[in-house]
Scaffold this motif. Structure first.
Motif, PDB file in Angstrom:
ATOM      1  N   LYS A   1       0.837  -1.206   0.000  1.00  0.00           N
ATOM      2  CA  LYS A   1       0.000   0.000   0.000  1.00  0.00           C
ATOM      3  C   LYS A   1       0.872   1.257   0.000  1.00  0.00           C
ATOM      4  O   LYS A   1       0.576   2.239  -0.693  1.00  0.00           O
TER       5      LYS A   1
ATOM      6  N   PRO B   1      -3.646   2.725  -4.473  1.00  0.00           N
ATOM      7  CA  PRO B   1      -3.872   1.410  -3.855  1.00  0.00           C
ATOM      8  C   PRO B   1      -4.931   0.593  -4.601  1.00  0.00           C
ATOM      9  O   PRO B   1      -6.048   0.401  -4.102  1.00  0.00           O
TER      10      PRO B   1
ATOM     11  N   ILE C   1      -5.735  -3.086  -6.529  1.00  0.00           N
ATOM     12  CA  ILE C   1      -5.310  -4.455  -6.834  1.00  0.00           C
ATOM     13  C   ILE C   1      -6.353  -5.084  -7.754  1.00  0.00           C
ATOM     14  O   ILE C   1      -7.542  -5.118  -7.428  1.00  0.00           O
TER      15      ILE C   1
ATOM     16  N   VAL D   1      -7.801  -6.970   2.244  1.00  0.00           N
ATOM     17  CA  VAL D   1      -7.335  -5.892   1.347  1.00  0.00           C
ATOM     18  C   VAL D   1      -8.279  -4.698   1.398  1.00  0.00           C
ATOM     19  O   VAL D   1      -7.836  -3.551   1.354  1.00  0.00           O
ATOM     20  N   ARG D   2      -9.569  -4.992   1.527  1.00  0.00           N
ATOM     21  CA  ARG D   2     -10.513  -3.856   1.568  1.00  0.00           C
ATOM     22  C   ARG D   2     -10.375  -3.093   2.886  1.00  0.00           C
ATOM     23  O   ARG D   2     -10.423  -1.862   2.898  1.00  0.00           O
TER      24      ARG D   2
ATOM     25  N   PHE E   1      -7.539  -0.809   0.145  1.00  0.00           N
ATOM     26  CA  PHE E   1      -7.292  -0.986  -1.291  1.00  0.00           C
ATOM     27  C   PHE E   1      -8.611  -0.966  -2.043  1.00  0.00           C
ATOM     28  O   PHE E   1      -9.642  -1.412  -1.532  1.00  0.00           O
ATOM     29  N   LYS E   2      -8.558  -0.491  -3.277  1.00  0.00           N
ATOM     30  CA  LYS E   2      -9.652  -0.754  -4.210  1.00  0.00           C
ATOM     31  C   LYS E   2      -9.323  -2.122  -4.801  1.00  0.00           C
ATOM     32  O   LYS E   2      -8.238  -2.296  -5.397  1.00  0.00           O
ATOM     33  N   TYR E   3     -10.216  -3.107  -4.576  1.00  0.00           N
ATOM     34  CA  TYR E   3      -9.883  -4.484  -4.959  1.00  0.00           C
ATOM     35  C   TYR E   3     -10.889  -5.015  -5.966  1.00  0.00           C
ATOM     36  O   TYR E   3     -12.098  -4.938  -5.754  1.00  0.00           O
TER      37      TYR E   3
END
Ligand code: NAD
Ligand code: UGA
Length: 434
Positions: free
Chosen positions: A402, A408, A410, A422-423, A427-429
């Protein structure tokens, strides 16, 4: 027993290494002089776990020999395994030129009864033509058998020593006896059948594996539209023992030197026998579309305007994974290479990392950037794009990622990362079907 293995590729080299390890004297023949020179000193032409140890050990024990000469090896051998490539032609049919050349050269060098056993994956219907070629050139008795190979790259030695089944396709009792004796130290069920059925077992197996993958991808795509989680859906489906979870992992589509080629060849074989393998045409179409869907995801995640062709211009993207699957350096029909080519076409700048497949990739994509480790690839990039699920990528430090990514984001083509974690980290996942 003394054996010759024709072709020192994935199948031939592993077959030669395993049979020599089991105490046989094995000659491995290849037309590629450089490959043979390297193998003589134990240098393996591709990455396959534990293969180098097996090869070196058996060279030292004087059970394994490499040569370009059929004359040096075939006359001494009771069984000749044909393991040359059968790559796809432009129309999807298998290119059998290597196979016919190998059979002809084998036949010319026969001096006593020899069992010619085809391990390469060859279309049903060509066994008669091969026999005719051999008959034309052979001065001694021979018989043909088919013993298709089911090994997977990355676990090839283990698969060859402990296969689920060994298929022996021949009507000759003598040939059956020889192959049963040779395979005696290897575990797995024996399936004795005729040559055509043996070859059909091979195509049908690869076709069903590809079908499972395309089915998983189809369900994943539907999950995205419905707002369901494909990982939970397929976990639930796979709990049914009649179905199982294996090969039901959605992603960017199946690649490699075998599933894509064998699905297309099987469709052609069906056509040759006047039968339309409708299901497999859909399996192939789903696989082709899966890559395009992934490209659309990348464009959307980066806020790119879908109408504009070169709309990733100026975007710097980190791609993790180049091999068609983990534990190999094989990039034949790798989804990752296809995805990178699409992204380059959209004017994105690519920095890639793969634990084993970078040298092979540099030969066809010399102009993208490569780094020594995964973090190096991520530094300052607009997004992380995960394509091959190498186990070490699971261990990456997400906090560090990150910090070093410019944005950020993925985009996870294998659903490798824990979506909640991840969220949570901000992150935008974007995954597949979740
Ligand atoms: P490969 O391309 O890795 O190796 C083929 C080798 O054969 C090469 O080293 C080439 O130089 C050699 N060769 C070509 N013509 C020759 C000749 N006339 N005489 C001697 N050597 C010759 O191929 P592969 O991946 O091992 O596949 C071989 C066959 O096995 C294919 O039909 C494939 O579909 C099937 N198969 C492959 C796998 C796999 O995981 N790769 C698994 C099961 C079955
Ligand atoms: C495949 C078969 O699994 C072997 O049994 C066969 O011997 C071989 O082809 C062959 O005939 O050459 P391999 O090509 O090594 O072996 O690779 P697989 O493990 O089958 O994977 C093929 C592709 O499917 C990979 O791109 C993988 O990522 C993909 N895959 C696999 C998925 O996307 N999802 C899954 O659930 C499983």
């Amino acid at each position: 027993m003394t054996l010759t293995v024709i072709g020192a590729g994935y199948v031939g080299l592993v077959t030669a290494a395993v049979f020599s390890q089991l105490g046989n004297k094995v000659y491995c023949v290849d037309i590629d002089q450089k490959r043979v020179q390297d193998l003589k000193i134990g240098k393996i032409p591709f990455f396959e776990p534990s293969l180098a140890d097996y090869v070196k050990r058996n060279i030292k024990a004087k059970r394994l020999f490499f040569t370009t000469s059929y004359k040096e090896s075939v006359p001494k051998s009771k069984v000749v395994f044909i393991c040359v490539g059968t790559p796809p032609k432009n129309n999807g049919e298998a290119d059998l030129s290597y196979l016919f050349a190998a059979v002809e050269e084998t036949a010319k060098n026969l001096t006593t009864y020899t069992l010619i056993t085809i391990k390469s994956t060859i279309p049903i219907g060509f066994e008669d033509d091969l026999e005719e070629v051999a008959r034309k050139h052979a001065k001694s008795k021979f018989e043909f058998a088919s013993s298709p190979e089911f090994l997977r790259e990355g676990t090839a030695i283990e698969d060859t020593l402990h296969p689920d089944r060994i298929v022996i396709g021949t009507d000759s009792k003598k040939a059956q006896k020889i192959l049963l004796e040779l395979h005696a130290p290897i575990s797995g069920n024996r399936i004795i059948t005729d040559i055509r059925s043996a070859q059909l077992i091979k195509y049908a197996s690869n076709a069903l594996l590809a079908t499972k993958v395309s089915f998983a991808n189809d369900i994943a795509n539907l999950c995205e539209k419905m707002g369901a989680d494909v990982e939970k859906v397929l976990e639930g489906v796979g709990q049914d023992k009649r179905i199982g979870r294996s090969f039901l992992y959605p992603g960017v589509g199946y690649g490699g030197s075998c599933l894509p080629k064998d699905v297309l060849a099987f469709i052609s074989i069906g056509q040759f026998f006047d039968y339309d393998l409708t299901l497999l045409r859909a399996v192939d179409a789903i696989n082709e579309k899966q890559i395009l869907r992934f490209i659309t995801k990348i464009r959307k995640a980066l806020g790119a305007d879908e109408e504009k062709r070169k709309n990733l211009e100026g975007k710097k993207l980190a791609v993790l994974g180049l091999a068609f699957k983990p534990n190999t350096d094989d990039i034949r029909e790798s989804p990752s290479i296809k995805i990178i080519k699409h992204l380059l076409d959209l004017k994105a700048q690519i920095t890639a990392y793969d634990p084993q497949a970078m040298e092979n990739t540099k030969k066809i994509l010399p102009d993208i950037n490569y780094t020594k480790d995964a973090y190096g690839a991520l530094n300052g990039k607009d997004a992380l794009i995960l394509i091959t699920e190498w186990p070490q990528f699971r261990e990456l430090d997400l906090d560090r990622i990150k910090k070093i990514l410019k944005a950020p984001i993925i985009i996870d083509g294998r659903n490798m990362f824990d979506i909640n974690r991840v969220r949570q980290l901000g992150f935008k996942y974007v995954g597949i079907g979740r």
